[in-house]
Scaffold this motif. Structure first.
Motif, mmCIF file in Angstrom:
data_model
loop_
_atom_site.group_PDB
_atom_site.id
_atom_site.type_symbol
_atom_site.label_atom_id
_atom_site.label_comp_id
_atom_site.label_asym_id
_atom_site.label_seq_id
_atom_site.Cartn_x
_atom_site.Cartn_y
_atom_site.Cartn_z
ATOM 1 N N ASP A 141 55.662 56.770 -35.482
ATOM 2 C CA ASP A 141 56.905 56.410 -34.776
ATOM 3 C C ASP A 141 57.754 57.621 -34.420
ATOM 4 O O ASP A 141 58.446 57.626 -33.404
ATOM 5 C CB ASP A 141 57.744 55.425 -35.601
ATOM 6 N N THR A 142 57.736 58.634 -35.283
ATOM 7 C CA THR A 142 58.565 59.816 -35.039
ATOM 8 C C THR A 142 57.837 60.888 -34.233
ATOM 9 O O THR A 142 58.432 61.912 -33.919
ATOM 10 C CB THR A 142 59.043 60.429 -36.372
ATOM 11 N N GLY A 143 56.569 60.665 -33.926
ATOM 12 C CA GLY A 143 55.819 61.624 -33.125
ATOM 13 C C GLY A 143 55.141 62.707 -33.932
ATOM 14 O O GLY A 143 54.541 63.625 -33.369
ATOM 15 N N ILE A 144 55.224 62.636 -35.250
ATOM 16 C CA ILE A 144 54.537 63.619 -36.098
ATOM 17 C C ILE A 144 53.026 63.478 -35.931
ATOM 18 O O ILE A 144 52.288 64.456 -35.868
ATOM 19 C CB ILE A 144 54.949 63.447 -37.577
ATOM 20 N N ALA A 145 52.578 62.236 -35.850
ATOM 21 C CA ALA A 145 51.159 61.953 -35.666
ATOM 22 C C ALA A 145 50.947 61.362 -34.270
ATOM 23 O O ALA A 145 51.769 60.586 -33.787
ATOM 24 C CB ALA A 145 50.683 60.970 -36.728
ATOM 25 N N HIS A 146 49.830 61.761 -33.628
ATOM 26 C CA HIS A 146 49.476 61.259 -32.296
ATOM 27 C C HIS A 146 48.077 60.665 -32.348
ATOM 28 O O HIS A 146 47.185 61.225 -32.993
ATOM 29 C CB HIS A 146 49.488 62.389 -31.256
ATOM 30 N N GLU A 147 47.877 59.563 -31.655
ATOM 31 C CA GLU A 147 46.578 58.889 -31.632
ATOM 32 C C GLU A 147 45.450 59.793 -31.141
ATOM 33 O O GLU A 147 44.321 59.673 -31.587
ATOM 34 C CB GLU A 147 46.656 57.640 -30.735
ATOM 35 N N ASN A 149 44.959 62.910 -31.617
ATOM 36 C CA ASN A 149 44.706 64.077 -32.457
ATOM 37 C C ASN A 149 43.510 63.790 -33.373
ATOM 38 O O ASN A 149 43.595 62.960 -34.275
ATOM 39 C CB ASN A 149 45.947 64.404 -33.286
ATOM 40 N N PRO A 150 42.384 64.480 -33.178
ATOM 41 C CA PRO A 150 41.190 64.216 -33.995
ATOM 42 C C PRO A 150 41.359 64.613 -35.465
ATOM 43 O O PRO A 150 40.608 64.158 -36.327
ATOM 44 C CB PRO A 150 40.097 65.052 -33.326
ATOM 45 N N TYR A 154 41.522 63.371 -41.094
ATOM 46 C CA TYR A 154 41.484 64.172 -42.313
ATOM 47 C C TYR A 154 42.805 64.168 -43.088
ATOM 48 O O TYR A 154 42.926 64.846 -44.102
ATOM 49 C CB TYR A 154 41.082 65.613 -41.971
ATOM 50 N N VAL A 155 43.751 63.391 -42.608
ATOM 51 C CA VAL A 155 45.053 63.320 -43.283
ATOM 52 C C VAL A 155 44.926 62.444 -44.523
ATOM 53 O O VAL A 155 44.399 61.331 -44.465
ATOM 54 C CB VAL A 155 46.150 62.769 -42.346
#
Length: 184
Positions: A141-147, A149-150, A154-155
């Motif tokens: 929601d905050t843009g830290i993660a993006h769909e 991003n491969p 690994y997160v």
């Protein structure tokens, strides 16, 4: 924190004079009973009568117990009443009261800040996994993660949630788990 309020009769009002004489005189009351028919907070003898005391010279009261969340033996009754009135019927009442109790020492501070506490309280669900899901959704929601991003495969979301919990207090009630932003 697993405390919760279980009924409408949530304050055990007692007579301190009777207690000093060796008698335990108290009655479970609702917060609405703290005021008389004119909307004025009871004081002294009125509170002792409310507790069930029959001695006319007794005018010192104390709260012997609360149903669930202890807010002190001698709180400011106007602020206690305001706090309970504000939260009346709120499904998140227990969590809000617990967050207030953990951050503020008097009912005056609690009633003055209850809206701020309510605004920074987040319901996350019933289970621990819901906390991880909450922070995962937060990252998206905050843009830290993006769909696209491969590296997201690994997160370690469990570890990410654990790190972010340093800025929150977890509050558990019968309704589930809440997170309260303690860094605000």
């Amino acid at each position: 924190m697993n405390e919760q309020i279980n009924s409408d009769k949530n304050i055990a009002m007692g007579c301190l004079g009777c207690y000093a004489e060796g008698r335990l005189v108290f009655k479970w009351i609702s917060y609405e009973q703290l005021v008389d028919e004119d909307g004025v907070i009871h004081t002294g003898r009125g509170l002792c009568k409310l507790a069930g005391c029959t001695c006319e010279h007794h005018d010192e009261w104390h709260i012997q117990d609360y149903d669930g969340i202890n807010l002190g033996e001698n709180p400011d009754l106007q602020h206690l009443y305001s706090l309970f009135e504000y939260l009346d019927g709120d499904d998140d009442r227990d969590a809000i009261l617990l967050a207030c109790k953990n951050n503020y020492s008097t009912t005056e501070e609690m009633s003055d800040n209850v809206q701020n506490v309510k605004d920074s309280l987040h319901y996350v669900g019933k289970y621990h996994s819901d906390i991880v899901r909450y922070f995962m959704d937060y990252a998206y929601d905050t843009g830290i993660a993006h769909e696209d991003n491969p590296l997201l495969n690994y997160v370690d979301w469990e570890h990410y949630a654990k790190d972010l919990m340093n800025y929150y207090t977890k509050i558990e009630t019968k309704n589930g788990i809440y997170l309260w932003e303690t860094w605000c």
